[in-house]
Scaffold this motif. Structure first.
Motif, PDB file in Angstrom:
ATOM      1  N   SER A   9      -4.497 -13.232  18.184  1.00  0.00           N
ATOM      2  CA  SER A   9      -3.763 -13.301  16.926  1.00  0.00           C
ATOM      3  C   SER A   9      -3.874 -14.714  16.384  1.00  0.00           C
ATOM      4  O   SER A   9      -3.748 -15.682  17.135  1.00  0.00           O
TER       5      SER A   9
ATOM      6  N   ILE B 199      -3.763 -12.446  11.461  1.00  0.00           N
ATOM      7  CA  ILE B 199      -4.632 -11.359  11.884  1.00  0.00           C
ATOM      8  C   ILE B 199      -4.522 -11.187  13.392  1.00  0.00           C
ATOM      9  O   ILE B 199      -4.363 -12.154  14.135  1.00  0.00           O
TER      10      ILE B 199
ATOM     11  N   THR C 176      -6.571  -8.974  16.416  1.00  0.00           N
ATOM     12  CA  THR C 176      -7.668  -8.065  16.742  1.00  0.00           C
ATOM     13  C   THR C 176      -7.333  -7.309  18.019  1.00  0.00           C
ATOM     14  O   THR C 176      -6.523  -7.763  18.830  1.00  0.00           O
TER      15      THR C 176
ATOM     16  N   VAL D 175      -8.446  -4.453  13.637  1.00  0.00           N
ATOM     17  CA  VAL D 175      -7.702  -5.635  13.223  1.00  0.00           C
ATOM     18  C   VAL D 175      -6.461  -5.180  12.461  1.00  0.00           C
ATOM     19  O   VAL D 175      -6.472  -4.156  11.779  1.00  0.00           O
TER      20      VAL D 175
END
Length: 144
Positions: free
Chosen positions: A31, A38, A40, A51
């Motif tokens: 993160s 974001i 993932t 994501v």
């Protein structure tokens, strides 16, 4: 000049009275960001990768098309340096975007790329060797 010195002294005294903040440390994570974050998830040898984008305001135009354009640029099988697997890498926007209008809702945006040609036993040889273009060697050096 005297008032500046007094102001600086007051600021130093005020900061000395505040409790010290714990140092922020970041381990290996997936993160990134604070206001626009974001995260993932997934594995190349699993069912897919994805994501979650959090912090995108509402009413921003977003469709799969520009994301797919970027994914097509790194599609596997285009050179001898990439995996020969035939992955289409087709992105799906699962949430956070109104499908009819193609604009963001202001809620977290989740996107998924499903793996269609994954074979976990293809990774057996990687137990003893680092994969090109992966962070395996860096991770191993940093975390053991």
């Amino acid at each position: 000049m005297r008032s500046l010195t007094a102001a600086c002294g007051l600021a130093v005294a005020a900061s000395a009275m505040r409790p010290a903040r714990a140092p922020m440390t970041m381990g290996m994570g997936n993160s990134f960001g604070r206001c626009f974050r974001i995260s993932t998830w997934g594995e190349s040898h699993g069912g897919g990768v994805g994501v979650v984008v959090d912090g995108c305001p509402p009413r921003v135009p977003l469709t799969e098309t520009p994301v797919q354009f970027e994914l097509n640029r790194r599609r596997p099988g285009q050179s001898r340096l990439t995996t020969p697997r035939n992955e289409s890498d087709t992105v799906e926007i699962l949430s956070g975007v109104d499908k009819e209008t193609g604009v963001t809702l202001g809620t977290p945006i989740a996107m998924l790329v499903r793996n269609k040609d994954q074979k976990s036993n293809d990774y057996d040889t990687m137990a003893a060797a680092y994969r090109p273009s992966h962070a395996d060697a860096t991770y191993d050096a940093k975390y053991g």
